[in-house]
Design a protein around this motif. Structure first.
Motif, PDB file in Angstrom:
ATOM      1  N   LYS A   1       0.826  -1.202   0.000  1.00 27.51           N
ATOM      2  CA  LYS A   1       0.000   0.000   0.000  1.00 27.51           C
ATOM      3  C   LYS A   1       0.865   1.259   0.000  1.00 27.51           C
ATOM      4  N   ARG A   2       1.935   1.266   0.790  1.00 30.66           N
ATOM      5  CA  ARG A   2       2.829   2.424   0.868  1.00 30.66           C
ATOM      6  C   ARG A   2       3.456   2.697  -0.499  1.00 30.66           C
ATOM      7  N   LEU A   3       3.896   1.646  -1.168  1.00 31.52           N
ATOM      8  CA  LEU A   3       4.510   1.802  -2.488  1.00 31.52           C
ATOM      9  C   LEU A   3       3.497   2.359  -3.486  1.00 31.52           C
ATOM     10  N   ALA A   4       2.269   1.828  -3.454  1.00 30.16           N
ATOM     11  CA  ALA A   4       1.222   2.299  -4.372  1.00 30.16           C
ATOM     12  C   ALA A   4       0.836   3.744  -4.067  1.00 30.16           C
ATOM     13  N   LYS A   5       0.764   4.108  -2.786  1.00 26.95           N
ATOM     14  CA  LYS A   5       0.419   5.488  -2.417  1.00 26.95           C
ATOM     15  C   LYS A   5       1.502   6.464  -2.872  1.00 26.95           C
ATOM     16  N   THR A   6       2.749   6.083  -2.724  1.00 23.95           N
ATOM     17  CA  THR A   6       3.850   6.931  -3.189  1.00 23.95           C
ATOM     18  C   THR A   6       3.760   7.135  -4.687  1.00 23.95           C
ATOM     19  N   HIS A   7       3.448   6.062  -5.405  1.00 36.88           N
ATOM     20  CA  HIS A   7       3.313   6.174  -6.861  1.00 36.88           C
ATOM     21  C   HIS A   7       2.137   7.069  -7.229  1.00 36.88           C
ATOM     22  N   LEU A   8       1.031   6.916  -6.517  1.00 33.71           N
ATOM     23  CA  LEU A   8      -0.143   7.750  -6.778  1.00 33.71           C
ATOM     24  C   LEU A   8       0.179   9.228  -6.561  1.00 33.71           C
ATOM     25  N   GLU A   9       0.952   9.541  -5.534  1.00 32.11           N
ATOM     26  CA  GLU A   9       1.347  10.928  -5.290  1.00 32.11           C
ATOM     27  C   GLU A   9       2.163  11.471  -6.468  1.00 32.11           C
ATOM     28  N   MET A  10       3.059  10.650  -6.990  1.00 34.29           N
ATOM     29  CA  MET A  10       3.855  11.063  -8.151  1.00 34.29           C
ATOM     30  C   MET A  10       2.965  11.276  -9.372  1.00 34.29           C
ATOM     31  N   VAL A  11       1.992  10.406  -9.572  1.00 39.41           N
ATOM     32  CA  VAL A  11       1.059  10.547 -10.691  1.00 39.41           C
ATOM     33  C   VAL A  11       0.251  11.829 -10.529  1.00 39.41           C
ATOM     34  N   SER A  12      -0.227  12.085  -9.321  1.00 37.32           N
ATOM     35  CA  SER A  12      -1.004  13.306  -9.066  1.00 37.32           C
ATOM     36  C   SER A  12      -0.168  14.550  -9.328  1.00 37.32           C
ATOM     37  N   ASP A  13       1.084  14.545  -8.908  1.00 39.35           N
ATOM     38  CA  ASP A  13       1.982  15.679  -9.183  1.00 39.35           C
ATOM     39  C   ASP A  13       2.144  15.884 -10.680  1.00 39.35           C
ATOM     40  N   ARG A  14       2.326  14.776 -11.405  1.00 39.13           N
ATOM     41  CA  ARG A  14       2.471  14.871 -12.865  1.00 39.13           C
ATOM     42  C   ARG A  14       1.213  15.441 -13.504  1.00 39.13           C
ATOM     43  N   ILE A  15       0.059  15.009 -13.027  1.00 34.87           N
ATOM     44  CA  ILE A  15      -1.211  15.522 -13.569  1.00 34.87           C
ATOM     45  C   ILE A  15      -1.312  17.025 -13.328  1.00 34.87           C
ATOM     46  N   THR A  16      -0.951  17.474 -12.134  1.00 38.85           N
ATOM     47  CA  THR A  16      -0.985  18.905 -11.813  1.00 38.85           C
ATOM     48  C   THR A  16      -0.081  19.687 -12.762  1.00 38.85           C
ATOM     49  N   LYS A  17       1.125  19.162 -12.989  1.00 37.83           N
ATOM     50  CA  LYS A  17       2.060  19.831 -13.901  1.00 37.83           C
ATOM     51  C   LYS A  17       1.532  19.822 -15.334  1.00 37.83           C
ATOM     52  N   LEU A  18       0.916  18.730 -15.746  1.00 36.74           N
ATOM     53  CA  LEU A  18       0.352  18.663 -17.103  1.00 36.74           C
ATOM     54  C   LEU A  18      -0.826  19.616 -17.259  1.00 36.74           C
TER      55      LEU A  18
END
Length: 128
Positions: free
Chosen positions: A81-98
């Motif tokens: 879960k921790r690994l998936a949550k960290t990845h989700l945070e990175m995806v969310s950051d990328r979406i914000t930048k996009l």
């Protein structure tokens, strides 16, 4: 046992990717007497798993960690879960930048009059 071409068709991965995953130790194929790589069901299942992880944007290091966790019956689900949550945070950051990039491009395009004159607000905006 299946040869790499058959495995590629079954998993949806390219032969090149499968070879690469083998070369970096993510998957270990056995070598037949003819020297060709051969894969059995657990290896094919692992390749499918890796393919799905890659489709979700996980890095190869994350794929390795997730595969290790998947194969470890003594795993702690919290680690997954921790690994998936960290990845989700990175995806969310990328979406914000996009989204910011989309807004900026929309603004540049809106400001450009187009046509056959040399003045271009897009080029001016990119030069700032």
């Amino acid at each position: 046992m299946m040869k790499i071409g058959e495995v590629a068709k079954k998993t949806g991965l390219t032969v090149k990717s499968i070879r690469y995953y083998h070369d970096i130790g993510l998957i270990c194929a056995t070598r037949g007497e003819n020297g060709y790589r051969e894969y059995d069901k657990p290896q094919i299942d692992s390749l499918r798993f890796i393919g799905h992880c890659r489709d979700l944007g996980f890095s190869l290091d994350d794929c390795r960690s997730l595969l290790d966790l998947k194969l470890n019956q003594d795993r702690d689900a919290e680690d997954v879960k921790r690994l998936a949550k960290t990845h989700l945070e990175m995806v969310s950051d990328r979406i914000t930048k996009l989204q910011a990039l989309e807004s900026q491009l929309n603004h540049l395009i809106k400001d450009c009059r187009g046509g056959h004159q040399p003045d271009c607000a897009i080029l001016s905006g990119l030069s700032e």
